[in-house]
Design a protein around this motif. Structure first.
Motif, PDB file in Angstrom:
ATOM      1  N   VAL A   1      30.105  34.120  41.286  1.00 57.77           N
ATOM      2  CA  VAL A   1      29.414  35.414  41.348  1.00 57.77           C
ATOM      3  C   VAL A   1      30.420  36.515  41.666  1.00 57.77           C
ATOM      4  N   HIS A   2      31.255  36.278  42.661  1.00 58.18           N
ATOM      5  CA  HIS A   2      32.272  37.246  43.053  1.00 58.18           C
ATOM      6  C   HIS A   2      33.146  37.622  41.865  1.00 58.18           C
ATOM      7  N   ARG A   3      33.726  36.628  41.206  1.00 55.50           N
ATOM      8  CA  ARG A   3      34.668  36.904  40.120  1.00 55.50           C
ATOM      9  C   ARG A   3      33.993  37.600  38.942  1.00 55.50           C
ATOM     10  N   THR A   4      32.815  37.159  38.562  1.00 58.38           N
ATOM     11  CA  THR A   4      32.121  37.767  37.425  1.00 58.38           C
ATOM     12  C   THR A   4      31.800  39.231  37.705  1.00 58.38           C
ATOM     13  N   ALA A   5      31.234  39.513  38.880  1.00 59.67           N
ATOM     14  CA  ALA A   5      30.872  40.887  39.229  1.00 59.67           C
ATOM     15  C   ALA A   5      32.115  41.758  39.407  1.00 59.67           C
ATOM     16  N   PHE A   6      33.139  41.231  40.060  1.00 64.58           N
ATOM     17  CA  PHE A   6      34.379  41.974  40.288  1.00 64.58           C
ATOM     18  C   PHE A   6      35.017  42.359  38.961  1.00 64.58           C
ATOM     19  N   ASP A   7      35.172  41.384  38.059  1.00 64.24           N
ATOM     20  CA  ASP A   7      35.834  41.642  36.785  1.00 64.24           C
ATOM     21  C   ASP A   7      35.058  42.629  35.920  1.00 64.24           C
ATOM     22  N   GLN A   8      33.736  42.596  36.008  1.00 61.20           N
ATOM     23  CA  GLN A   8      32.936  43.539  35.224  1.00 61.20           C
ATOM     24  C   GLN A   8      33.034  44.948  35.796  1.00 61.20           C
ATOM     25  N   ALA A   9      33.045  45.074  37.110  1.00 62.13           N
ATOM     26  CA  ALA A   9      33.101  46.394  37.751  1.00 62.13           C
ATOM     27  C   ALA A   9      34.497  47.004  37.693  1.00 62.13           C
ATOM     28  N   LEU A  10      35.508  46.160  37.715  1.00 58.75           N
ATOM     29  CA  LEU A  10      36.898  46.624  37.781  1.00 58.75           C
ATOM     30  C   LEU A  10      37.734  45.921  36.709  1.00 58.75           C
ATOM     31  N   PRO A  11      37.465  46.209  35.433  1.00 58.08           N
ATOM     32  CA  PRO A  11      38.132  45.450  34.360  1.00 58.08           C
ATOM     33  C   PRO A  11      39.654  45.570  34.370  1.00 58.08           C
ATOM     34  N   TRP A  12      40.192  46.641  34.919  1.00 53.70           N
ATOM     35  CA  TRP A  12      41.643  46.799  34.977  1.00 53.70           C
ATOM     36  C   TRP A  12      42.282  45.843  35.983  1.00 53.70           C
ATOM     37  N   LEU A  13      41.458  45.200  36.820  1.00 52.66           N
ATOM     38  CA  LEU A  13      41.949  44.209  37.780  1.00 52.66           C
ATOM     39  C   LEU A  13      41.498  42.791  37.421  1.00 52.66           C
ATOM     40  N   ALA A  14      40.844  42.632  36.280  1.00 53.35           N
ATOM     41  CA  ALA A  14      40.319  41.322  35.874  1.00 53.35           C
ATOM     42  C   ALA A  14      41.454  40.295  35.816  1.00 53.35           C
ATOM     43  N   GLY A  15      41.123  39.085  36.214  1.00 54.27           N
ATOM     44  CA  GLY A  15      42.087  37.999  36.150  1.00 54.27           C
ATOM     45  C   GLY A  15      43.107  38.004  37.271  1.00 54.27           C
ATOM     46  N   LEU A  16      42.861  38.784  38.307  1.00 56.82           N
ATOM     47  CA  LEU A  16      43.794  38.869  39.435  1.00 56.82           C
ATOM     48  C   LEU A  16      43.989  37.501  40.092  1.00 56.82           C
ATOM     49  N   HIS A  17      42.923  36.694  40.124  1.00 65.26           N
ATOM     50  CA  HIS A  17      42.997  35.352  40.710  1.00 65.26           C
ATOM     51  C   HIS A  17      42.397  34.337  39.748  1.00 65.26           C
ATOM     52  N   THR A  18      42.843  33.109  39.877  1.00 66.42           N
ATOM     53  CA  THR A  18      42.304  32.023  39.075  1.00 66.42           C
ATOM     54  C   THR A  18      40.998  31.528  39.706  1.00 66.42           C
ATOM     55  N   PRO A  19      40.174  30.806  38.957  1.00 70.17           N
ATOM     56  CA  PRO A  19      38.971  30.209  39.557  1.00 70.17           C
ATOM     57  C   PRO A  19      39.300  29.300  40.738  1.00 70.17           C
ATOM     58  N   ASP A  20      40.389  28.552  40.686  1.00 67.95           N
ATOM     59  CA  ASP A  20      40.782  27.706  41.815  1.00 67.95           C
ATOM     60  C   ASP A  20      41.109  28.545  43.046  1.00 67.95           C
ATOM     61  N   GLU A  21      41.790  29.661  42.853  1.00 68.15           N
ATOM     62  CA  GLU A  21      42.109  30.541  43.974  1.00 68.15           C
ATOM     63  C   GLU A  21      40.837  31.150  44.570  1.00 68.15           C
ATOM     64  N   ASP A  22      39.902  31.524  43.714  1.00 66.97           N
ATOM     65  CA  ASP A  22      38.632  32.070  44.197  1.00 66.97           C
ATOM     66  C   ASP A  22      37.868  31.042  45.024  1.00 66.97           C
ATOM     67  N   ARG A  23      37.807  29.809  44.532  1.00 66.79           N
ATOM     68  CA  ARG A  23      37.116  28.752  45.284  1.00 66.79           C
ATOM     69  C   ARG A  23      37.808  28.510  46.620  1.00 66.79           C
ATOM     70  N   TRP A  24      39.133  28.477  46.653  1.00 71.14           N
ATOM     71  CA  TRP A  24      39.871  28.306  47.898  1.00 71.14           C
ATOM     72  C   TRP A  24      39.536  29.436  48.868  1.00 71.14           C
ATOM     73  N   PHE A  25      39.517  30.673  48.376  1.00 67.27           N
ATOM     74  CA  PHE A  25      39.229  31.837  49.205  1.00 67.27           C
ATOM     75  C   PHE A  25      37.859  31.702  49.875  1.00 67.27           C
ATOM     76  N   TYR A  26      36.857  31.308  49.118  1.00 67.90           N
ATOM     77  CA  TYR A  26      35.525  31.151  49.713  1.00 67.90           C
ATOM     78  C   TYR A  26      35.469  29.962  50.677  1.00 67.90           C
ATOM     79  N   ARG A  27      36.074  28.864  50.307  1.00 61.37           N
ATOM     80  CA  ARG A  27      36.044  27.675  51.152  1.00 61.37           C
ATOM     81  C   ARG A  27      36.820  27.893  52.450  1.00 61.37           C
ATOM     82  N   GLU A  28      38.024  28.427  52.371  1.00 56.55           N
ATOM     83  CA  GLU A  28      38.913  28.519  53.530  1.00 56.55           C
ATOM     84  C   GLU A  28      38.777  29.816  54.319  1.00 56.55           C
ATOM     85  N   ARG A  29      38.370  30.874  53.684  1.00 56.32           N
ATOM     86  CA  ARG A  29      38.291  32.159  54.375  1.00 56.32           C
ATOM     87  C   ARG A  29      36.851  32.597  54.635  1.00 56.32           C
ATOM     88  N   MET A  30      36.074  32.752  53.596  1.00 57.57           N
ATOM     89  CA  MET A  30      34.726  33.287  53.768  1.00 57.57           C
ATOM     90  C   MET A  30      33.833  32.313  54.527  1.00 57.57           C
TER      91      MET A  30
END
Length: 140
Positions: free
Chosen positions: A7-36
């Motif tokens: 949800v985070h990545r899809t909404a982020f990339d749509q709202a801020l297309p110039w920043l799309a792809g900043l992180h990989t899906p694995d990095e996003d999952r790590w961020f939620y698991r380890e940080r959030m």
């Protein structure tokens, strides 16, 4: 975890297309698991089994609030924001200055811009704006 990251990545990339792809899906999952999940209270909004929105907050900070693009405008973001407000006297968050839709969303709900940055202090190097909401202020 996977659904929140998606949800985070899809909404982020749509709202801020110039920043799309900043992180990989694995990095996003790590961020939620380890940080959030480790530091925040998380709530999701669901349509059946499908997560449509997510909020992560702690103390007086909203760390993340994302709603899938096709689910925006249906009150999901407002409902998630209300969960964070329930026991708070004050909330703060950061968003990007160029994210006009997010800025309107927060301002309509009583958040006030209290600080702007040039982006040198964030990973994206994108100018940011810090918002604050205080119980009893306009838009509560």
């Amino acid at each position: 975890m996977d659904a929140a990251a998606r949800v985070h990545r899809t909404a982020f990339d749509q709202a801020l297309p110039w920043l799309a792809g900043l992180h990989t899906p694995d990095e996003d999952r790590w961020f939620y698991r380890e940080r959030m999940f480790a530091t925040c209270t998380l709530w999701g909004a669901f349509d059946g089994a499908a997560m449509r929105g997510v909020i992560a907050f702690h103390d007086d900070w909203i760390e993340q609030l994302y709603v899938l693009p096709d689910a925006q405008g249906r009150g999901i973001g407002s409902a998630l924001l209300e969960i964070a407000r329930q026991d708070a006297d004050r909330l703060q968050l950061w968003t990007f200055q160029r994210n006009a839709r997010a800025r309107r969303f927060y301002e309509t709900r009583g958040f006030v811009a209290v600080e702007e940055t040039d982006g040198s202090g964030n990973e994206e190097r994108e100018p940011g704006v810090r918002y604050r909401w205080t119980r009893g202020s306009a838009g509560e």
